[in-house]
Design a protein around this motif. Structure first.
Motif, PDB file in Angstrom:
ATOM      1  N   GLU A 380      11.665  -8.718   3.716  1.00  0.00           N
ATOM      2  CA  GLU A 380      10.376  -8.355   3.136  1.00  0.00           C
ATOM      3  C   GLU A 380       9.218  -8.816   4.026  1.00  0.00           C
ATOM      4  O   GLU A 380       8.212  -8.106   4.196  1.00  0.00           O
ATOM      5  CB  GLU A 380      10.235  -8.958   1.738  1.00  0.00           C
ATOM      6  N   ASN A 383       9.033  -6.475   7.003  1.00  0.00           N
ATOM      7  CA  ASN A 383       8.494  -5.171   6.601  1.00  0.00           C
ATOM      8  C   ASN A 383       7.002  -5.265   6.292  1.00  0.00           C
ATOM      9  O   ASN A 383       6.216  -4.367   6.650  1.00  0.00           O
ATOM     10  CB  ASN A 383       9.244  -4.643   5.381  1.00  0.00           C
ATOM     11  N   THR A 384       6.600  -6.346   5.608  1.00  0.00           N
ATOM     12  CA  THR A 384       5.177  -6.533   5.279  1.00  0.00           C
ATOM     13  C   THR A 384       4.343  -6.656   6.536  1.00  0.00           C
ATOM     14  O   THR A 384       3.267  -6.063   6.669  1.00  0.00           O
ATOM     15  CB  THR A 384       5.007  -7.792   4.403  1.00  0.00           C
ATOM     16  N   HIS A 457       6.466   3.004   3.386  1.00  0.00           N
ATOM     17  CA  HIS A 457       6.313   1.727   4.094  1.00  0.00           C
ATOM     18  C   HIS A 457       5.961   0.617   3.106  1.00  0.00           C
ATOM     19  O   HIS A 457       6.448  -0.513   3.203  1.00  0.00           O
ATOM     20  CB  HIS A 457       5.215   1.843   5.161  1.00  0.00           C
ATOM     21  N   SER A 458       5.107   0.937   2.154  1.00  0.00           N
ATOM     22  CA  SER A 458       4.681  -0.053   1.148  1.00  0.00           C
ATOM     23  C   SER A 458       5.863  -0.484   0.280  1.00  0.00           C
ATOM     24  O   SER A 458       6.046  -1.670  -0.008  1.00  0.00           O
ATOM     25  CB  SER A 458       3.561   0.537   0.288  1.00  0.00           C
ATOM     26  N   SER A 461       8.100  -2.853   2.171  1.00  0.00           N
ATOM     27  CA  SER A 461       7.542  -4.206   2.336  1.00  0.00           C
ATOM     28  C   SER A 461       7.710  -5.038   1.072  1.00  0.00           C
ATOM     29  O   SER A 461       7.727  -6.263   1.123  1.00  0.00           O
ATOM     30  CB  SER A 461       6.058  -4.112   2.706  1.00  0.00           C
ATOM     31  N   GLU A 514      13.692  -1.487   7.074  1.00  0.00           N
ATOM     32  CA  GLU A 514      13.030  -0.659   6.062  1.00  0.00           C
ATOM     33  C   GLU A 514      14.010   0.378   5.504  1.00  0.00           C
ATOM     34  O   GLU A 514      14.068   0.615   4.287  1.00  0.00           O
ATOM     35  CB  GLU A 514      11.827   0.060   6.682  1.00  0.00           C
TER      36      GLU A 514
END
Length: 554
Positions: A380, A383-384, A457-458, A461, A514
């Motif tokens: 996470e 990804n964030t 993408h959000s 994350s 992701e």
């Protein structure tokens, strides 16, 4: 040859015991001499005066070694007072090792008194302790004496069982001396219970072991008995004479008397029968008394006849009445109790083991869950950070476009933005397997900035899986903005939904972590899908990165 080991054992004992009291040193010398030279034990112990036995422990060890040495040479005490003193002391001090020996020799003492009932009681006590202490050498001696007690009492099943246990221990220890002795004793039991075939079988097995054991005389005695019963008198006489020269055995004298009787040499037979009297074996004494009484009755020697009959009656009276049924039940109950205790200990050990395993499994699960949580947190975080850098990049691009569109004169600001964008391109390339920068991604700006792409993408994350409507929207956007890619993709074969989703995400430059989150798969599973699709779609073999390059080129 026995003198040298004795001298060495005494020398080592003297060196090791220099700090002991003199009596302790002599008792240690006696203990070391019992196995190899029991006769020397009496010389050592007789050198001690009663005043030197200062403590109960001194007397206990003195008595134990004395009685044990007597039994080693085939003699016995008139009563059990000596061994009883030792036994009581070792019970009070919880000295289990020496208490086993005390129980063993107390049992042997009662065997010498022809009291099988008490003998078995003490021998079973010794067995119970020896099993707990796992002392196999002394267990073998216990089993041999239990076998003797049961044979004399007429309990053949138990006599054979204990003899076979003794043999098993001898085999496991690879002690040929004990093995030969125990095998010959088993043959003797079979003879006394009337199983001549088994007697012959085990006697023949003993012959190759004759020179490997100190029971050579006993083996020759049984071989002579077998030959005599098969009327091979000349061979029987040869064997029995060899046995007589090797070692004095009352049973050998009895058999020689019987053999000479068949040859009409009655005077010689009488001498051997007399020689056999006083045997520790009850049946041998009875047999010889009966033979002598028969002979002197035929000779009309009334005085000698009356003396022999009186002595025979004393022998009968000396023999304790044994309730074989009661003694069998006692041993069965004792064995059942020992098995119950052993099973209880095994159960406790098993439960303890299960408890430890359960604890280790629980610990493993907790550690594994912690590692999984840590791993998910790391995914996470990556990804964030990727989304953050991607957004910053888009903002910088937008600002640059704005600056360029407005044709601002501040070239310095433009240069700075270009540098920042270049830096972000370098940073974003580090997330990609092929290390390509965004300018090299072969992807339209409006596709990169599509709402569904940003939304996915959000989701990644935040560690959330993409829903079915998300995938449908992504296909529509790709089909609208990049119809050539979609057409080429569909031409590569019949792909399932998951495979199609993976291909779209790779084309849109989503990183493996992701893709793993959005498709609810492990990173390794995503790698495996990419390698498999390389072969399925492009008919090539290679790695996941090679597949990614081909997909992005469509």
């Amino acid at each position: 040859m026995k003198v040298l080991p004795l001298i060495l054992s005494i020398s080592f004992c003297l060196i090791g015991c220099s700090q002991r009291r003199p009596i302790e040193t002599k008792l240690a010398m006696a203990q070391n001499a019992i196995a190899n030279d029991p006769y020397s034990v009496f010389l050592i112990l007789d050198s001690l005066s009663p005043y030197e036995l200062e403590t109960r422990g001194d007397s206990a060890f003195y008595n134990l070694y004395y009685v044990e040495a007597l039994h080693r040479i085939g003699l016995y005490t008139e009563n059990d007072s000596m061994i009883r003193i030792s036994e009581k002391y070792f019970e009070d001090t919880d000295d289990k090792k020496n208490l086993i020996l005390a129980y063993l020799h107390h049992g042997i003492t009662y065997l010498d008194f022809d009291n099988e009932q008490e003998a078995v009681l003490y021998l079973k006590k010794a067995e119970s302790l020896a099993l707990k202490e796992k002392d196999k050498n002394i267990l073998r001696e216990i089993y041999t004496n239990l076998s003797t007690a049961n044979m004399v009492a007429g309990i053949n099943e138990f006599a054979l069982k204990y003899a076979q246990k003794a043999i098993e221990i001898s085999k496991q220890s690879n002690n040929m001396n004990h093995y030969g002795r125990d095998l010959n004793f088993l043959a003797t039991i079979y003879y006394h219970i009337g199983k001549t075939d088994s007697f012959q079988h085990y006697v023949m097995q003993c012959i190759p072991l004759m020179d490997k054991t100190d029971a050579k005389a006993e083996i020759l005695n049984n071989l002579g008995r077998f030959l005599l019963e098969n009327n091979r008198k000349k061979e029987a006489l040869s064997c029995l004479k060899k046995a007589e020269k090797t070692k004095y055995l009352p049973e050998t004298s009895m058999l020689l008397g019987d053999l000479y009787e068949t040859e009409g040499k009655e005077a010689l037979a009488v001498r051997y029968w007399y020689d056999a009297l006083g045997s520790k074996t009850y049946t041998t004494n009875i047999h010889c008394y009966q033979k002598l009484i028969k002979y002197f009755r035929s000779q009309g020697n009334t005085k000698t006849l009356i003396d022999l009959i009186d002595r025979l009656n004393v022998t009968y009276e000396h023999k304790s009445d044994v309730d074989a049924t009661q003694l069998t039940k006692f041993q069965s109950d004792y064995d059942e109790e020992i098995n119950h205790q052993q099973n209880r200990h095994k159960m406790i050990f098993l439960l303890g083991t299960i408890g430890v395993l359960a604890f280790l499994i629980l610990l493993f699960i907790l550690v594994h869950k912690k590692r999984i949580r840590k791993y998910h947190h790391l995914i996470e975080k990556i990804n964030t950070q990727y989304i953050s850098d991607l957004r910053t990049y888009r903002n910088m691009k937008a600002e640059l476009s704005q600056l360029q569109s407005e044709r601002q004169q501040n070239q310095l600001l433009i240069t700075e933005k270009v540098k920042e964008i270049a830096h972000l391109q370098e940073k974003l390339s580090e997330y990609q397997d092929d290390r390509q920068k965004p300018d090299q991604w072969n992807m339209e700006e409006n596709l990169m900035d599509a709402e569904i792409v940003i939304h996915l993408h959000s989701l990644a994350s935040r560690g959330k899986e993409a829903a079915r409507p998300d995938w449908q929207e992504l296909r529509q956007v790709l089909h609208r903005i990049h119809p050539v890619f979609f057409t080429n993709l569909l031409s590569k074969g019949n792909l399932n939904d998951k495979e199609m989703n993976v291909c779209m995400l790779i084309r849109l430059r989503f990183i493996p972590s992701e893709i793993s989150v959005l498709t609810d798969s492990s990173p390794q599973s995503i790698t495996n899908i990419r390698v498999r699709l390389l072969n399925k779609m492009f008919h090539q073999t290679g790695g996941a990165r090679q597949f990614d390059e081909l997909i992005r080129s469509l």
